[in-house]
Design a protein around this motif. Structure first.
Motif, short mmCIF file in Angstrom:
data_model
loop_
_atom_site.label_atom_id
_atom_site.label_comp_id
_atom_site.label_asym_id
_atom_site.label_seq_id
_atom_site.Cartn_x
_atom_site.Cartn_y
_atom_site.Cartn_z
N LEU A 21 3.44 15.88 -8.14
CA LEU A 21 2.16 15.68 -7.47
C LEU A 21 1.51 16.91 -6.50
CD1 LEU A 21 0.64 13.67 -7.47
CD2 LEU A 21 1.69 11.86 -5.53
N SER A 41 -3.65 5.60 4.18
CA SER A 41 -4.46 3.77 4.48
C SER A 41 -3.21 2.87 4.31
CB SER A 41 -4.91 2.84 3.04
OG SER A 41 -4.31 4.27 1.76
N ARG A 42 -1.91 3.20 4.70
CA ARG A 42 -0.49 2.31 3.93
C ARG A 42 -0.52 2.14 5.45
NH1 ARG A 42 0.81 7.68 3.17
NH2 ARG A 42 2.61 9.07 4.15
N PHE A 82 10.17 4.42 3.21
CA PHE A 82 8.35 5.20 2.12
C PHE A 82 8.88 6.99 2.07
CE2 PHE A 82 6.49 1.39 4.54
CZ PHE A 82 6.71 0.53 3.98
N GLU A 123 0.85 -1.33 0.30
CA GLU A 123 -0.47 0.60 0.42
C GLU A 123 1.09 1.29 0.44
OE1 GLU A 123 -3.70 -0.91 0.69
OE2 GLU A 123 -3.66 1.16 -0.04
N ALA A 124 2.44 0.79 0.81
CA ALA A 124 2.95 2.10 0.71
C ALA A 124 3.36 3.26 -0.63
CB ALA A 124 3.92 1.54 1.77
N TRP A 180 -7.46 17.95 -0.06
CA TRP A 180 -7.89 17.81 -1.54
C TRP A 180 -9.23 17.36 -1.62
CZ3 TRP A 180 -8.81 13.82 -4.77
CH2 TRP A 180 -8.74 13.69 -6.02
N LEU A 220 -1.86 6.08 -6.26
CA LEU A 220 -2.64 6.14 -6.28
C LEU A 220 -2.77 7.57 -6.08
CD1 LEU A 220 -5.72 3.79 -5.15
CD2 LEU A 220 -4.56 5.58 -2.61
N PHE A 221 -2.73 8.91 -5.10
CA PHE A 221 -2.64 9.65 -5.58
C PHE A 221 -3.22 9.90 -7.02
CE2 PHE A 221 -0.65 10.92 -1.42
CZ PHE A 221 -1.50 9.59 -0.28
N ARG A 222 -2.57 9.75 -7.86
CA ARG A 222 -1.89 10.09 -9.32
C ARG A 222 -3.09 9.61 -9.79
NH1 ARG A 222 2.88 8.82 -10.14
NH2 ARG A 222 4.70 10.39 -9.01
N THR A 271 0.66 4.03 -3.16
CA THR A 271 0.12 5.51 -2.06
C THR A 271 0.32 6.90 -3.63
OG1 THR A 271 0.62 4.83 -0.34
CG2 THR A 271 0.59 7.43 -0.45
N LEU A 272 1.58 6.91 -4.21
CA LEU A 272 1.61 7.90 -5.14
C LEU A 272 1.53 7.85 -6.23
CD1 LEU A 272 5.66 8.96 -4.39
CD2 LEU A 272 3.44 10.89 -3.54
N MET A 284 -6.49 9.11 -8.25
CA MET A 284 -7.99 9.74 -7.30
C MET A 284 -7.61 11.21 -9.13
SD MET A 284 -6.86 9.14 -4.10
CE MET A 284 -8.68 10.20 -2.95
N MET A 332 -2.93 16.00 -0.18
CA MET A 332 -3.68 14.83 -0.42
C MET A 332 -5.61 15.64 0.22
SD MET A 332 -3.78 13.34 -2.75
CE MET A 332 -5.48 12.58 -3.44
N ARG A 375 -12.94 18.42 -2.49
CA ARG A 375 -13.75 17.27 -3.23
C ARG A 375 -15.67 17.14 -2.83
NH1 ARG A 375 -12.27 11.34 -5.15
NH2 ARG A 375 -12.31 11.68 -2.92
N LEU A 379 7.57 9.61 0.94
CA LEU A 379 6.66 9.97 0.04
C LEU A 379 6.76 11.62 -0.53
CD1 LEU A 379 3.82 8.43 -0.71
CD2 LEU A 379 3.00 9.77 1.02
#
Ligand code: SF4
Lengths: 77, 359
Positions: free
Chosen positions: B9, B241-242, B2, A59-60, B223, A66-68, A63-64, A70, B220, B227, B4
């Motif tokens: 983005l 969710s991670r 991880f 999932e980690a 946002w 998934l964001f893109r 993540t990116l 959405m 996010m 939405r 991010l």
């Protein structure tokens, strides 16, 4: 205080419900793992000396992406 | 681990928020969220996009009441060994702080985990060790887990744990500020999941997003709230969710239930909030410092303790003002000379503002 830090389980002592967690750059510390089901190699979030959740590695990594997805769905809407 | 980070983005998210042309006010309840927002300048950036994001009562040390601090001070003066997390020890109480008491010879220990205070009790059987247990749902299971393992009889807990969802409801019920959406604390949510927030969206039609702590997480989440508002929906979404499973950490929930029961408690800056605190169940009464030391603490029950003179922490915690609007901010009140808890705790709004904002 609600701060939780991710680390990797490198060793588990089942009897004591404790594990050695590697936080990277050479920092290792014991954490209580009685609140989670873990195995060696799992990534966990550690708060106040306790692992509180196992991180979902897949999932980690997604993540990116998934964001893109959405965002582009919204853009297209 | 991880990481991010993705600049493009982030820019995409911001431009979509901008395009929405909204004027909204969101609240989060987490010092770590505030830290990310201010440290990376997201608060200012989002303000330019029409989003005002403020911190509510999301600092466990800050919402601990002057009376609770007085309780530990009384016990410290009475010769008990007091153990707690570092920030708590420096918070000024009505008469003194634990730090001052330490200077006066009381036995006050800073611990990293409740387990350290149990070790202390095991090592010093002649001492009575009282752990001041502050913290939200993230910390409560650590206290519960220790009590379930029969700690030594010279160990007890002064329980100051509090629960987030009832506080959110209290803020909405008080109606002092308009809140268009909540950004929910990721680590509290790893424990409780999404369900305990749902009534807020259902009954008050306020959208909510559970968020992580990276800058991208908060962009996010903002946002996602925008939405929801544009779509006219109000649900609990999970951006983190991670780490957050919708059902939460069942094992942790179970130990909380086993050891604690909900109680009505006052929060600093708030009146009594129904079912917003945790007390030890009867089975664990021998570890309950308030029961064990009833003779020492009983007289405090009916007493009220004032906030530090001039301190506006109550208003800050209810989201009514920003730290900078407090006349004492940066003048009399600094991290070296804190007047209120919000300047002491690393999760306090005033401390974070002081740390990153320019003079
Ligand atoms: S700046 Fe200091 S006195 Fe003012 S609200 Fe914050 S902690 Fe209280």
């Amino acid at each position: 205080m609600c701060l939780a830090i991710p680390g990797k389980i490198v060793e588990i002592d089942k009897k004591k419900q404790s594990a050695t967690v590697d936080y990277g750059s050479g920092t290792r510390r014991k954490a209580n793992v009685s609140l989670v089901k873990v195995k060696r190699g799992d990534y966990v979030l550690v708060h106040a000396g306790f692992a509180i959740q196992v991180l979902d590695e897949k999932e980690a990594q997604e993540t990116l992406a998934l964001f893109r997805e959405m965002l582009s769905l919204q853009e297209g809407a | 681990m991880f990481s991010l980070r993705d600049k493009n983005l982030a820019e995409d998210i911001v431009s979509q928020i901008k395009k929405a042309e909204v004027h909204l006010k969101f609240m989060h309840v987490c010092g770590t969220h505030q830290d990310t927002l201010v440290k990376h300048g997201l608060d200012v950036l989002l303000q330019k996009c029409g989003l005002e994001i403020g911190q509510g009562p999301g600092c466990p040390v800050c919402v601990t009441t002057p009376k609770e601090i007085e309780e530990v001070i009384v016990l410290a003066k009475d010769g008990k060994t007091i153990a707690s997390f570092g920030d708590m020890i420096r918070v000024p109480g009505a008469s003194s702080s634990l730090q001052q008491m330490k200077g006066e010879g009381c036995d006050i220990r800073t611990v990293y985990s409740i387990e350290d205070s149990v070790v202390l009790a095991e090592k010093h059987k002649d001492k009575e060790v009282v752990f001041m247990a502050v913290g939200f749902e993230t910390t409560a299971p650590t206290t519960a887990s220790v009590l379930l393992r029969d700690p030594p009889s010279n160990f007890s807990v002064l329980c100051c744990h509090r629960l987030i969802p009832p506080a959110l409801q209290a803020i909405l019920d008080m109606g002092e500020i308009k809140i268009d959406g909540f950004i929910e604390p990721g680590h509290v949510s790893t424990i409780i999941g999404a369900k305990p927030y749902e009534f807020i969206s259902k009954d008050y039609h306020v959208p909510q997003v559970i968020a992580g702590f990276e800058p991208l997480d908060l962009l996010m989440a903002s946002w996602m709230l925008v939405r929801q508002i544009q779509q006219g929906t109000a649900i609990v979404e999970n951006e983190y969710s991670r780490a957050v499973d919708k059902g939460g950490n069942q094992k942790a929930q179970q130990v909380i239930k086993q050891v604690f029961e909900p109680m009505d408690v006052k929060w600093r800056g708030f009146p009594i909030i129904p079912h917003s605190g945790l007390m030890l169940r009867e089975k664990y009464a021998s570890y309950d410092a308030r029961k064990r030391y009833e003779d020492e603490l009983g007289w405090l029950a009916e007493k009220e303790f004032a906030e530090p003179a001039g301190c506006l922490c109550g208003d800050v915690l209810r989201g009514l003002i920003s730290s900078k609007e407090c006349p004492l901010f940066r003048h009399q009140c600094t991290p070296e000379t804190p007047v209120g808890p919000c300047m002491v705790s690393s999760e306090g709004n005033c401390y974070i503002e002081y740390l990153y904002s320019k003079k």
